[in-house]
Design an enzyme around this catalytic site. Sequence first.
Site, PDB file in Angstrom:
ATOM      1  N   ALA A 141       0.835  -1.211   0.000  1.00 35.75           N
ATOM      2  CA  ALA A 141       0.000   0.000   0.000  1.00 35.75           C
ATOM      3  C   ALA A 141       0.867   1.258   0.000  1.00 35.75           C
ATOM      4  O   ALA A 141       2.064   1.189   0.258  1.00 35.75           O
ATOM      5  CB  ALA A 141      -0.888  -0.010   1.233  1.00 35.75           C
TER       6      ALA A 141
ATOM      7  N   GLY B 201       0.085  -5.296   0.798  1.00 31.71           N
ATOM      8  CA  GLY B 201      -1.024  -5.398  -0.149  1.00 31.71           C
ATOM      9  C   GLY B 201      -0.632  -6.125  -1.430  1.00 31.71           C
ATOM     10  O   GLY B 201      -1.468  -6.771  -2.068  1.00 31.71           O
TER      11      GLY B 201
ATOM     12  N   GLU C  73      -1.059  -9.616  -0.633  1.00 32.86           N
ATOM     13  CA  GLU C  73      -2.488  -9.899  -0.419  1.00 32.86           C
ATOM     14  C   GLU C  73      -3.231 -10.024  -1.751  1.00 32.86           C
ATOM     15  O   GLU C  73      -4.085 -10.888  -1.913  1.00 32.86           O
ATOM     16  CB  GLU C  73      -3.111  -8.810   0.463  1.00 32.86           C
ATOM     17  CG  GLU C  73      -2.588  -8.898   1.904  1.00 32.86           C
ATOM     18  CD  GLU C  73      -3.145  -7.796   2.785  1.00 32.86           C
ATOM     19  OE1 GLU C  73      -2.796  -6.631   2.535  1.00 32.86           O
ATOM     20  OE2 GLU C  73      -3.915  -8.105   3.709  1.00 32.86           O
TER      21      GLU C  73
ATOM     22  N   GLU D 180       3.101  -5.340   7.770  1.00 31.55           N
ATOM     23  CA  GLU D 180       2.276  -4.255   8.323  1.00 31.55           C
ATOM     24  C   GLU D 180       2.502  -3.993   9.806  1.00 31.55           C
ATOM     25  O   GLU D 180       2.379  -2.872  10.283  1.00 31.55           O
ATOM     26  CB  GLU D 180       0.783  -4.558   8.084  1.00 31.55           C
ATOM     27  CG  GLU D 180       0.312  -4.386   6.652  1.00 31.55           C
ATOM     28  CD  GLU D 180       0.639  -5.545   5.731  1.00 31.55           C
ATOM     29  OE1 GLU D 180       1.368  -6.464   6.167  1.00 31.55           O
ATOM     30  OE2 GLU D 180       0.180  -5.541   4.583  1.00 31.55           O
TER      31      GLU D 180
END
Length: 700
Positions: A62, A103, A106, A126
């Site tokens: 992200a 991300g 993910e 994270e």
Amino acid sequence: MSFIRTEDRDGVRVITLDNPPVNSLSFALSGELVPIVEAADKDDGVKAVVFIGANGIFSAGADVNDFSTEPTPETRTIRDVIAAVERSNKIYVAAIQKNALGGGLELSLACDYRVATADTKVGLPEIKLGLLPGAGGTQRLPRLIGAQDALDMMLKGKNVKAADAKEKGILDEVVESADGLLDAALKLAKNTEKRRISRRKVELGKGITAQAAPFIVSQAHKMVPAEDAGGFAAHKLIDAVEAAFELPFEFGIAREARLFEELARSAPSFALRHVFFAERELAKIPGLGDAKPLEVKKAGVIGAGTMGTGIAITFAQAGIPVAVIDSNADAVEKARQTVFGMFMYQVQKGRMTQEEAWKLGQSIHFTDDYNELADADVVIEAVFESMDVKKQVFEKLDGIVKPEGILASNTSTLDIDEMASVTKRRDKFVGLHFFVPANIMPLLEIVRGKDTSAQTLATAFKLGKTLRKTAVLSTNAFGFIGNRMVFDYAKAAGALAEEGISPMRIDRVAKTFGFPMGPFAMGDLSGIDVAWHIAKARPDVAKGRTDVIDRLVEMKRLGQKTMAGYFRYDKSVGKGREPIADPEIEALFADEAKKHGIAPREVSDDEILQRLVFALINRGAYLLEEGVALRPGDIDIVYIFGYGFPPHHGGPMWYADEVGVKHVYDKVVEFGWEPAPLLKSIAEKNGTFAALKQGELINA
Ligand code: NAD
């Protein structure tokens, strides 16, 4: 601006993420990607989709800026992209080069297959920002590799190399290089007929039965720090994984999203994100312009003591050959053994082969011949802390080292300009202040002298990066940033002890706050004699410090190295490193207090903490005002990376904002200290340190 490219290859839509430099999955990119995925799903000519990254990388995750951005109803995030992939009936393959983190991983986990190059690393880091993987990672990773492994990976935020990731089942295929990546992905995409994603129950791990779930969860909670001691995100992450095996997938995802939002707004995460951004600000130095750094291909170190040896190892590990000069044969022998021991330890730990260790060892060359430094690009002096000795060394170096070579001092407290004054290259003189042990501690203070040129400074910063250090700029002021602050901190601790609080209790309060050790254990580690020498050299700075230091030196209690200082040490307790309370020292503090008419009093743990940390903040404010430190964030980084300030509190200046600068100021006044004018002015405006603009405070 467009972040996505698409191309059809024989019924497969290749979607390329292109958001340089690391293809971060920003709100903007996600907004563009959602309709592209939906269009692929509706297109009868498309059988499958391959995600791939431009810029030599899949995605680093992200955009950290987005965590602090309030989404609007129109905002699309990577969660929306993943939801679109989930809804689709096509086959999805992630073609991963180099990194799929956060991300990025993910998104890959939501695909049917993952192919990666051999140099790939995958991970969900994270937690390092006080967050949890919020785009399905906590639900999908446990389903893929078992809850126990997934927890371990996410709680440590560690990256896993391609080969290990394949073994664990995160990757389906590993290809040698990027050349074969797309072809391998296309092959998988074409040869698959049905979606492979299933919503099976989470397995806990190999050979672990479902009944063990509560045990694994409770163990995990026990393994991480308490919620108020840096473990806030860790406990939430465990809760999310618990949801993965207790709840149906959709509910688990919803729980994860809720926990993520809670963390995104939590104080520890704001603090950790501040640290993340502050690190990235460090190299923005006013006046550096487009100065081109020189390349450092060969280095020299003078002094093979504690620091010189550590610095030499640091160079060797960064692939820069280094010549080390010491006038004392015993010191050289000891240094050789330290170097050998260090590399052998790395071999034992499996971090390098014998051959690599031997090669690194060879790149450190001990000599007593200064002429060998003639072609060195940088020479760092680490001899005794004596101006006379240092000046002699620099005079000699100036006559031998090539004219463009940079001369640097590792001094902790002495005047860089005075040393530079004996050379004819004051512009090529700089302070490079490493921390002990130099090959392990990540911090480097780069000290700008009054004549240090932009190019020398640029070279120092580039060198810091090559040596894998976190470099912070300081001006040439006594103690620079970190040590100047630690003096006030130690002074505050001494004053508390004179009021009748035991050193053990004071240290415990510091540790409960999150420091790895308290001020007295730290004093014992760095040596009581070191503090004593500094106090003698700079009575102005030492003013107000406890006389117990003199008594300890008289008693030859110099700290851990003599097995006695503020505390006692015993070989049978924690290998001689564990402090043991010593009533004799408490009595010594009481004696000194009596002499100075200080009465013992009741002090709460809160006040102990305030006196320790607010002393740091007040000095930090002085340093900002005097232009010694450029930004509040620079001070925070110095204190976190060099002195173990708990990162989840963001560093002393961030912490001041967190508890309120006004509150800090009021307490500083109440404690009878001289408040820094900057602290006062921010307090009066009810402002924050974070609001100070870079450069606003620099005394030109
Ligand atoms: P040390 O006593 O361990 O080592 C100093 C070495 O310099 C000795 O081996 C000595 O033989 C050698 N030496 C002395 N004069 C010399 C000369 N003229 N030519 C060549 N070699 C000479 O000291 P240290 O702890 O490594 O500290 C070195 C410097 O680093 C000091 O300026 C100190 O303030 C600074 N420093 C120390 C620390 C620390 O925690 N130890 C941390 C940061 C900076």
